[in-house]
Design a protein around this motif. Structure first.
Motif, short mmCIF file in Angstrom:
data_model
loop_
_atom_site.label_atom_id
_atom_site.label_comp_id
_atom_site.label_asym_id
_atom_site.label_seq_id
_atom_site.Cartn_x
_atom_site.Cartn_y
_atom_site.Cartn_z
N ASP A 129 0.81 -1.23 0.00
CA ASP A 129 0.00 0.00 0.00
C ASP A 129 0.84 1.28 0.00
O ASP A 129 0.46 2.27 -0.60
CB ASP A 129 -1.00 0.10 1.17
N CYS A 130 1.96 1.28 0.77
CA CYS A 130 2.85 2.44 0.75
C CYS A 130 3.44 2.60 -0.65
O CYS A 130 3.36 1.68 -1.46
CB CYS A 130 3.99 2.25 1.75
N VAL A 131 4.00 3.79 -0.91
CA VAL A 131 4.53 4.07 -2.25
C VAL A 131 6.01 3.70 -2.33
O VAL A 131 6.83 4.26 -1.61
CB VAL A 131 4.36 5.56 -2.61
N PRO A 132 6.37 2.73 -3.19
CA PRO A 132 7.78 2.46 -3.42
C PRO A 132 8.32 3.44 -4.46
O PRO A 132 7.72 3.59 -5.54
CB PRO A 132 7.77 1.02 -3.97
N VAL A 133 9.41 4.13 -4.13
CA VAL A 133 9.96 5.15 -5.02
C VAL A 133 11.36 4.75 -5.43
O VAL A 133 12.23 4.53 -4.58
CB VAL A 133 10.00 6.53 -4.32
N LEU A 134 11.58 4.62 -6.74
CA LEU A 134 12.89 4.25 -7.27
C LEU A 134 13.44 5.44 -8.05
O LEU A 134 12.72 6.05 -8.85
CB LEU A 134 12.76 3.03 -8.20
N LEU A 135 14.71 5.76 -7.83
CA LEU A 135 15.33 6.94 -8.42
C LEU A 135 16.68 6.57 -9.02
O LEU A 135 17.42 5.78 -8.42
CB LEU A 135 15.55 8.02 -7.35
N ALA A 136 17.01 7.14 -10.18
CA ALA A 136 18.31 6.86 -10.78
C ALA A 136 18.81 8.05 -11.57
O ALA A 136 18.05 8.67 -12.32
CB ALA A 136 18.21 5.64 -11.71
N ASP A 137 20.09 8.37 -11.37
CA ASP A 137 20.81 9.29 -12.26
C ASP A 137 21.97 8.48 -12.84
O ASP A 137 23.03 8.39 -12.23
CB ASP A 137 21.33 10.51 -11.49
N PRO A 138 21.74 7.87 -14.01
CA PRO A 138 22.76 6.99 -14.58
C PRO A 138 24.03 7.75 -14.96
O PRO A 138 25.10 7.15 -15.00
CB PRO A 138 22.09 6.41 -15.83
N VAL A 139 23.92 9.05 -15.26
CA VAL A 139 25.11 9.81 -15.63
C VAL A 139 26.05 9.93 -14.44
O VAL A 139 27.26 9.70 -14.53
CB VAL A 139 24.71 11.21 -16.16
N ALA A 140 25.48 10.25 -13.28
CA ALA A 140 26.30 10.34 -12.07
C ALA A 140 26.57 8.95 -11.49
O ALA A 140 27.45 8.78 -10.65
CB ALA A 140 25.58 11.20 -11.03
N GLY A 141 25.79 7.96 -11.92
CA GLY A 141 25.96 6.62 -11.39
C GLY A 141 25.44 6.48 -9.97
O GLY A 141 26.08 5.86 -9.12
N VAL A 142 24.28 7.07 -9.71
CA VAL A 142 23.68 7.03 -8.37
C VAL A 142 22.24 6.55 -8.47
O VAL A 142 21.47 7.04 -9.31
CB VAL A 142 23.68 8.43 -7.71
N GLY A 154 5.78 2.82 -7.71
CA GLY A 154 5.17 1.53 -7.97
C GLY A 154 3.76 1.41 -7.44
O GLY A 154 3.15 2.38 -6.97
N PRO A 155 3.22 0.18 -7.51
CA PRO A 155 1.86 -0.09 -7.02
C PRO A 155 1.68 0.37 -5.58
O PRO A 155 2.52 0.09 -4.72
CB PRO A 155 1.77 -1.62 -7.12
N ALA A 156 0.59 1.09 -5.32
CA ALA A 156 0.31 1.64 -3.98
C ALA A 156 -1.18 1.94 -3.87
O ALA A 156 -1.87 2.06 -4.89
CB ALA A 156 1.12 2.92 -3.77
N VAL A 157 -1.66 2.06 -2.65
CA VAL A 157 -3.07 2.40 -2.48
C VAL A 157 -3.32 3.80 -3.05
O VAL A 157 -2.52 4.72 -2.84
CB VAL A 157 -3.51 2.30 -1.00
N CYS A 158 -4.38 3.98 -3.81
CA CYS A 158 -4.62 5.26 -4.47
C CYS A 158 -5.41 6.22 -3.59
O CYS A 158 -5.96 5.82 -2.55
CB CYS A 158 -5.31 5.05 -5.81
N GLY A 159 -5.45 7.46 -4.01
CA GLY A 159 -6.11 8.50 -3.24
C GLY A 159 -7.62 8.33 -3.14
O GLY A 159 -8.25 8.90 -2.25
N ARG A 160 -8.20 7.55 -4.03
CA ARG A 160 -9.65 7.32 -3.98
C ARG A 160 -10.01 6.18 -3.03
O ARG A 160 -11.18 5.96 -2.74
CB ARG A 160 -10.19 7.00 -5.39
N CYS A 161 -8.99 5.46 -2.55
CA CYS A 161 -9.21 4.31 -1.66
C CYS A 161 -8.66 4.51 -0.25
O CYS A 161 -9.06 3.80 0.66
CB CYS A 161 -8.54 3.07 -2.24
#
Ligand SMILES: [Zn+2]
Length: 244
Positions: free
Chosen positions: A106-119, A157-164
């Motif tokens: 239900d929580c929001v999984p957040v994935l982040l990437a800056d491939p140029v900096a390699g982070v 990613g998949p998470a509980v939405c604001g309408r629910c």
């Protein structure tokens, strides 16, 4: 099964659903959470299956001890076997090929990437974590390692939405005071919170504009785990890593 996306710049983003693993009811099938009451050998087998499906060595996937806070750990390898796992809600690495994983239902999984900096970074943004600023904290840790917000690709990613995601009126007011975009209303007209909208507003404010959402509500989808729907249930995972 696992949705896996590889960008042309070499960043991998993946989100699981609940199918394709060995866990028994009520964790069926691909539970990846180790602290939800499922059999440890099933979780180990599932983590192995998921890693294999993604072309990863399961020993090169870093998990965290999530506590709904805004703590960030910078890692350059897996935790020591049997040693303590830091209580944080975001991981950051500059190590290519090292995968960072976040568990949710239900929580929001957040994935982040800056491939140029390699982070890359993985963050767990539930309501408290979003309000506490775990995503801005992860972005700050990334920029401290050379990332630039304008270059960061973000996937939620998949998470509980604001309408629910129904909450008491006072809680909605408290969340909206911290992050106005998270104010929401359920489909049946009661107070709600949209955590993903809050995350997107936070990212936009920081200059992270390449943001895409999986578009799946865990509470509405029978293919995903939802803590609010089922209480005793498994955990989905999000993985992020850079090509070697
Ligand atoms: Zn929903």
């Amino acid at each position: 099964m696992i949705g896996h996306h590889l960008t042309t710049s070499g960043a991998h983003f993946a989100f699981t659903d609940r199918w394709g693993g060995v866990s028994a009811v009520p964790y069926e099938e691909l539970n990846l959470g180790g602290a939800v009451g499922d059999a440890p050998e099933a979780v180990r087998a599932n983590r192995g299956r998921a890693a294999a499906a993604l072309g990863l060595d399961p020993a090169r996937v870093v998990w965290m001890n999530q506590v709904h806070g805004a703590g960030v750990a910078v890692v350059d390898g897996p935790w020591e076997d049997g040693g303590p796992v830091p209580a944080v809600d975001a991981l950051v690495t500059t190590r290519r090929g090292l995968a960072l994983a976040v568990l949710t239902a239900d929580c929001v999984p957040v994935l982040l990437a800056d491939p140029v900096a390699g982070v890359v970074a993985a963050a767990h943004a539930g309501r408290p974590g979003m309000v506490a600023g775990v995503v801005p904290a992860a972005v700050a840790a990334m920029t401290g390692l050379g990332a630039e917000p304008g270059r960061i690709t973000a996937r939620t990613g998949p998470a509980v939405c604001g309408r629910c995601y129904e909450v008491p009126e006072a809680m909605r007011a408290e969340v909206a005071a911290a992050e106005p975009d998270a104010w929401a209303e359920t489909s049946w007209g009661t107070p709600a919170v949209d955590v993903a909208a809050g995350v997107r507003a936070q990212l936009a404010r920081l200059g992270v504009t390449d943001v895409e959402d999986a578009g799946v509500c865990t509470l509405e989808s029978g293919d995903h785990y939802s803590y609010r729907r089922d209480r005793t249930t498994g955990r989905l995972a999000g993985y992020v890593w850079l090509d070697r």
